[in-house]
Design a protein around this motif. Sequence first.
Motif, PDB file in Angstrom:
ATOM      1  N   CYS A 206     -44.266   6.881 -20.986  1.00 25.41           N
ATOM      2  CA  CYS A 206     -43.497   7.786 -21.853  1.00 25.41           C
ATOM      3  C   CYS A 206     -42.033   7.350 -21.949  1.00 25.41           C
ATOM      4  O   CYS A 206     -41.433   7.374 -23.028  1.00 25.41           O
ATOM      5  CB  CYS A 206     -43.577   9.218 -21.316  1.00 25.41           C
ATOM      6  SG  CYS A 206     -45.213   9.967 -21.402  1.00 25.41           S
ATOM      7  N   GLN A 207     -41.449   6.947 -20.817  1.00 23.94           N
ATOM      8  CA  GLN A 207     -40.050   6.511 -20.815  1.00 23.94           C
ATOM      9  C   GLN A 207     -39.862   5.243 -21.636  1.00 23.94           C
ATOM     10  O   GLN A 207     -38.877   5.106 -22.374  1.00 23.94           O
ATOM     11  CB  GLN A 207     -39.591   6.289 -19.372  1.00 23.94           C
ATOM     12  CG  GLN A 207     -39.525   7.564 -18.552  1.00 23.94           C
ATOM     13  CD  GLN A 207     -39.333   7.290 -17.078  1.00 23.94           C
ATOM     14  OE1 GLN A 207     -38.727   6.296 -16.694  1.00 23.94           O
ATOM     15  NE2 GLN A 207     -39.862   8.163 -16.233  1.00 23.94           N
ATOM     16  N   ILE A 208     -40.810   4.316 -21.515  1.00 19.17           N
ATOM     17  CA  ILE A 208     -40.713   3.070 -22.273  1.00 19.17           C
ATOM     18  C   ILE A 208     -40.836   3.334 -23.770  1.00 19.17           C
ATOM     19  O   ILE A 208     -40.117   2.739 -24.588  1.00 19.17           O
ATOM     20  CB  ILE A 208     -41.788   2.075 -21.795  1.00 19.17           C
ATOM     21  CG1 ILE A 208     -41.465   1.612 -20.369  1.00 19.17           C
ATOM     22  CG2 ILE A 208     -41.876   0.875 -22.730  1.00 19.17           C
ATOM     23  CD1 ILE A 208     -42.550   0.767 -19.729  1.00 19.17           C
ATOM     24  N   ILE A 209     -41.727   4.253 -24.148  1.00 19.62           N
ATOM     25  CA  ILE A 209     -41.875   4.616 -25.561  1.00 19.62           C
ATOM     26  C   ILE A 209     -40.562   5.199 -26.094  1.00 19.62           C
ATOM     27  O   ILE A 209     -40.109   4.848 -27.193  1.00 19.62           O
ATOM     28  CB  ILE A 209     -43.021   5.625 -25.746  1.00 19.62           C
ATOM     29  CG1 ILE A 209     -44.372   4.941 -25.489  1.00 19.62           C
ATOM     30  CG2 ILE A 209     -43.000   6.228 -27.155  1.00 19.62           C
ATOM     31  CD1 ILE A 209     -45.557   5.886 -25.504  1.00 19.62           C
ATOM     32  N   LEU A 210     -39.940   6.073 -25.297  1.00 19.16           N
ATOM     33  CA  LEU A 210     -38.673   6.667 -25.718  1.00 19.16           C
ATOM     34  C   LEU A 210     -37.598   5.601 -25.860  1.00 19.16           C
ATOM     35  O   LEU A 210     -36.831   5.599 -26.829  1.00 19.16           O
ATOM     36  CB  LEU A 210     -38.233   7.722 -24.699  1.00 19.16           C
ATOM     37  CG  LEU A 210     -36.944   8.477 -25.054  1.00 19.16           C
ATOM     38  CD1 LEU A 210     -37.152   9.369 -26.258  1.00 19.16           C
ATOM     39  CD2 LEU A 210     -36.458   9.297 -23.873  1.00 19.16           C
ATOM     40  N   TYR A 211     -37.545   4.670 -24.914  1.00 15.60           N
ATOM     41  CA  TYR A 211     -36.529   3.619 -24.969  1.00 15.60           C
ATOM     42  C   TYR A 211     -36.709   2.738 -26.204  1.00 15.60           C
ATOM     43  O   TYR A 211     -35.740   2.439 -26.909  1.00 15.60           O
ATOM     44  CB  TYR A 211     -36.580   2.762 -23.704  1.00 15.60           C
ATOM     45  CG  TYR A 211     -35.409   1.817 -23.590  1.00 15.60           C
ATOM     46  CD1 TYR A 211     -34.256   2.199 -22.917  1.00 15.60           C
ATOM     47  CD2 TYR A 211     -35.448   0.551 -24.180  1.00 15.60           C
ATOM     48  CE1 TYR A 211     -33.166   1.351 -22.826  1.00 15.60           C
ATOM     49  CE2 TYR A 211     -34.364  -0.304 -24.095  1.00 15.60           C
ATOM     50  CZ  TYR A 211     -33.226   0.095 -23.416  1.00 15.60           C
ATOM     51  OH  TYR A 211     -32.148  -0.759 -23.346  1.00 15.60           O
ATOM     52  N   THR A 212     -37.950   2.317 -26.451  1.00 13.80           N
ATOM     53  CA  THR A 212     -38.190   1.449 -27.609  1.00 13.80           C
ATOM     54  C   THR A 212     -37.912   2.183 -28.922  1.00 13.80           C
ATOM     55  O   THR A 212     -37.570   1.555 -29.930  1.00 13.80           O
ATOM     56  CB  THR A 212     -39.644   0.941 -27.611  1.00 13.80           C
ATOM     57  OG1 THR A 212     -40.546   2.064 -27.559  1.00 13.80           O
ATOM     58  CG2 THR A 212     -39.900   0.056 -26.410  1.00 13.80           C
ATOM     59  N   THR A 213     -38.036   3.499 -28.907  1.00  9.29           N
ATOM     60  CA  THR A 213     -37.780   4.288 -30.114  1.00  9.29           C
ATOM     61  C   THR A 213     -36.296   4.306 -30.464  1.00  9.29           C
ATOM     62  O   THR A 213     -35.920   4.244 -31.638  1.00  9.29           O
ATOM     63  CB  THR A 213     -38.282   5.729 -29.925  1.00  9.29           C
ATOM     64  OG1 THR A 213     -39.693   5.710 -29.668  1.00  9.29           O
ATOM     65  CG2 THR A 213     -38.014   6.569 -31.169  1.00  9.29           C
ATOM     66  N   TYR A 214     -35.433   4.371 -29.431  1.00  8.89           N
ATOM     67  CA  TYR A 214     -34.001   4.567 -29.679  1.00  8.89           C
ATOM     68  C   TYR A 214     -33.126   3.370 -29.312  1.00  8.89           C
ATOM     69  O   TYR A 214     -31.915   3.434 -29.485  1.00  8.89           O
ATOM     70  CB  TYR A 214     -33.507   5.790 -28.894  1.00  8.89           C
ATOM     71  CG  TYR A 214     -34.039   7.099 -29.418  1.00  8.89           C
ATOM     72  CD1 TYR A 214     -33.526   7.675 -30.573  1.00  8.89           C
ATOM     73  CD2 TYR A 214     -35.066   7.771 -28.750  1.00  8.89           C
ATOM     74  CE1 TYR A 214     -34.016   8.877 -31.050  1.00  8.89           C
ATOM     75  CE2 TYR A 214     -35.569   8.973 -29.224  1.00  8.89           C
ATOM     76  CZ  TYR A 214     -35.037   9.526 -30.376  1.00  8.89           C
ATOM     77  OH  TYR A 214     -35.532  10.708 -30.857  1.00  8.89           O
TER      78      TYR A 214
END
Length: 258
Positions: A206-214
């Motif tokens: 979940c954290q990696i998805i958030l990072y790649t999003t922003y």
Amino acid sequence: MPNLESCLGYLGIFGACVLFSSPIPTMSRIINANSVEKFSPDPYIISVINCGSWVAYAIVTPDRQAPLITNLIGTAVNIIYVLVFAFNNPIQPGFRRKVFGASVFMAAVLTIVFLVIPNAGNWGKSDAEVESSVLGTVSDVFNVLMYAGPLTIMSTVIKTKSVEYMPLALTIGTSFCSFTWLWYGFVVMDPYIIIPNGGGALLCVCQIILYTTYCNTAETKAAREKYQERKSLGRGSLGPLSQFNEDEKKEATQKLIV
């Protein structure tokens, strides 16, 4: 020849050391700027409780040398990180209360495990088994909280659309560590190791998805440029240029022109 359990134990120790060292760039930034900025101490306070609980668990549970070594290192390193927050301004609201609460909680758990349980009569199990169950449960809870610790900054990331204050190194280190210990847990068939690291692996995704999003938003790029500008002026990351006094503005402008 080392068996799979030993190999995974060594790999787990290595992965944990990667995790424990991953906040070093963040700590360096805080020390250089003499400011904690918007970084949260929560992950490191939680990590101290988590590692301390695992040390106690590894002591009362047979054949858990790798978790013992890992968490002795983790306890010491994360105490140092908490001290970095304690000695750099500004002290965040509630920081002392959190540290005091964590200390009281750990003292209470250790008192129950090592003083109350051995003198509480027949549990239907050996004292070591009861101690292991109690400490395993406590460790599981804080292990998941440790992996979720960086999520305390997720609201800021979403609100600002910038990952400036979400350390990627910490997320990568946590991912490597959680997947390694998850594998180790399956090999030794220890549910107290499997459960939190399985949850940790999902949280890391979940954290990696958030990072790649922003990570490539205009806001993130602007924040990086601002930080590099302040760093080139020898000021660290102390906020926008408008917060400098007049002499500092003139000095900064002259350096930029040169």
